[in-house]
Design a protein around this motif. Structure first.
Motif, PDB file in Angstrom:
ATOM      1  N   CYS A  82       0.830  -1.205   0.000  1.00  0.00           N
ATOM      2  CA  CYS A  82       0.000   0.000   0.000  1.00  0.00           C
ATOM      3  C   CYS A  82       0.869   1.262   0.000  1.00  0.00           C
ATOM      4  O   CYS A  82       1.474   1.587  -1.010  1.00  0.00           O
ATOM      5  N   VAL A 109       2.803   5.296  -9.869  1.00  0.00           N
ATOM      6  CA  VAL A 109       1.729   4.864  -8.985  1.00  0.00           C
ATOM      7  C   VAL A 109       0.817   6.050  -8.685  1.00  0.00           C
ATOM      8  O   VAL A 109       1.274   7.190  -8.586  1.00  0.00           O
ATOM      9  N   PHE A 139      -7.912  -4.051   0.242  1.00  0.00           N
ATOM     10  CA  PHE A 139      -7.530  -2.739  -0.287  1.00  0.00           C
ATOM     11  C   PHE A 139      -8.103  -1.655   0.620  1.00  0.00           C
ATOM     12  O   PHE A 139      -9.317  -1.574   0.809  1.00  0.00           O
ATOM     13  N   ALA A 142      -6.208   2.423  -1.254  1.00  0.00           N
ATOM     14  CA  ALA A 142      -5.065   1.827  -1.940  1.00  0.00           C
ATOM     15  C   ALA A 142      -4.660   2.592  -3.199  1.00  0.00           C
ATOM     16  O   ALA A 142      -5.495   3.179  -3.882  1.00  0.00           O
ATOM     17  N   TRP A 144      -2.947   2.324  -7.133  1.00  0.00           N
ATOM     18  CA  TRP A 144      -2.753   1.334  -8.194  1.00  0.00           C
ATOM     19  C   TRP A 144      -1.617   1.802  -9.082  1.00  0.00           C
ATOM     20  O   TRP A 144      -1.174   2.951  -8.991  1.00  0.00           O
ATOM     21  N   VAL A 167      -1.882  -4.303  -9.372  1.00  0.00           N
ATOM     22  CA  VAL A 167      -1.902  -4.111  -7.916  1.00  0.00           C
ATOM     23  C   VAL A 167      -0.824  -4.937  -7.218  1.00  0.00           C
ATOM     24  O   VAL A 167      -0.697  -4.877  -5.993  1.00  0.00           O
ATOM     25  N   SER A 178      -0.576  -3.247  -3.826  1.00  0.00           N
ATOM     26  CA  SER A 178      -1.515  -2.206  -3.398  1.00  0.00           C
ATOM     27  C   SER A 178      -2.271  -2.633  -2.156  1.00  0.00           C
ATOM     28  O   SER A 178      -2.810  -1.800  -1.434  1.00  0.00           O
TER      29      SER A 178
END
Length: 200
Positions: A82, A109, A139, A142, A144, A167, A178
């Motif tokens: 994350c 990201v 998630f 989160a 991606w 992810v 993620s």
């Protein structure tokens, strides 16, 4: 590499204890990393979830940024979940105006890509590298991955907002997700990382 590598968990903010437990269950010796001198003693690094802008500020305040960047450039194996994915990304979208990352992954990201806390969700993902049984991915606010470099392997994607968004990614001995495998009791992703540290 010893059978029980020493893996540091960046302990300035976030879900540190959960990662320590998961790493130890996967056969590693897990230690918190809060001081610059501790960066030199580890065989691998986990950057936990949390709040990436806060984490970035604390890493700089505690004078951890330069030694961490140096070790990552030397090839230190690393895994980020994350916010940890954001910290390992070379490029960031929707970041704070002065937000910095440690780098190490040739990815772009997007922060909070799936929405706010209330938009948190779970999904089963199949990740070939950790076995046939699906991973329950959690998630929470989160990110991606928007874009990957040529040497980045996409391990899993989620279909949302009209497209497939990576992810889970790997580039060499750097992994990122993620989602939060440390909160589910399924430690196969941590086992993958511990095995990677052993062989690096």
């Amino acid at each position: 590499m010893t059978a029980s590598p020493t893996i540091g968990v960046l302990a300035v903010q976030g879900d540190v204890r959960e990662h320590v437990r998961a790493l130890e269950s996967a056969g590693a010796t897990a230690v918190p990393v809060r001081r610059p001198r501790e960066v030199e003693t580890i065989d691998g690094l986990v950057i936990p979830g949390g709040e990436s802008t806060t984490m970035d500020k604390l890493v700089r305040i505690f004078e951890l940024r330069d030694p961490l960047v140096a070790r990552l450039r030397e090839g230190l194996p690393a895994y980020g979940s994350c916010a940890g994915m954001i910290m390992l990304a070379d490029r960031i979208l929707d970041g704070h105006h002065d937000q910095q990352t440690l780098g190490g992954l040739d990815i772009t990201v997007r922060r909070n890509a799936f929405g706010r806390q209330v938009d948190s969700f779970e999904e089963d993902l199949r990740i070939r590298e950790i076995g046939p049984e699906p991973v329950r991915a959690v998630f929470i606010r989160a990110p991606w991955v928007e874009d990957v470099g040529p040497d980045v392997q996409v391990l899993a994607s989620v279909h949302v907002a009209g497209g497939d968004h990576p992810v889970a990614v790997r580039e060499g001995n750097v992994l990122a997700t993620s989602f939060h495998p440390e909160v589910t009791g399924d430690h196969r992703f941590h086992q993958l990382f511990v095995d990677l540290v052993r062989t690096s």
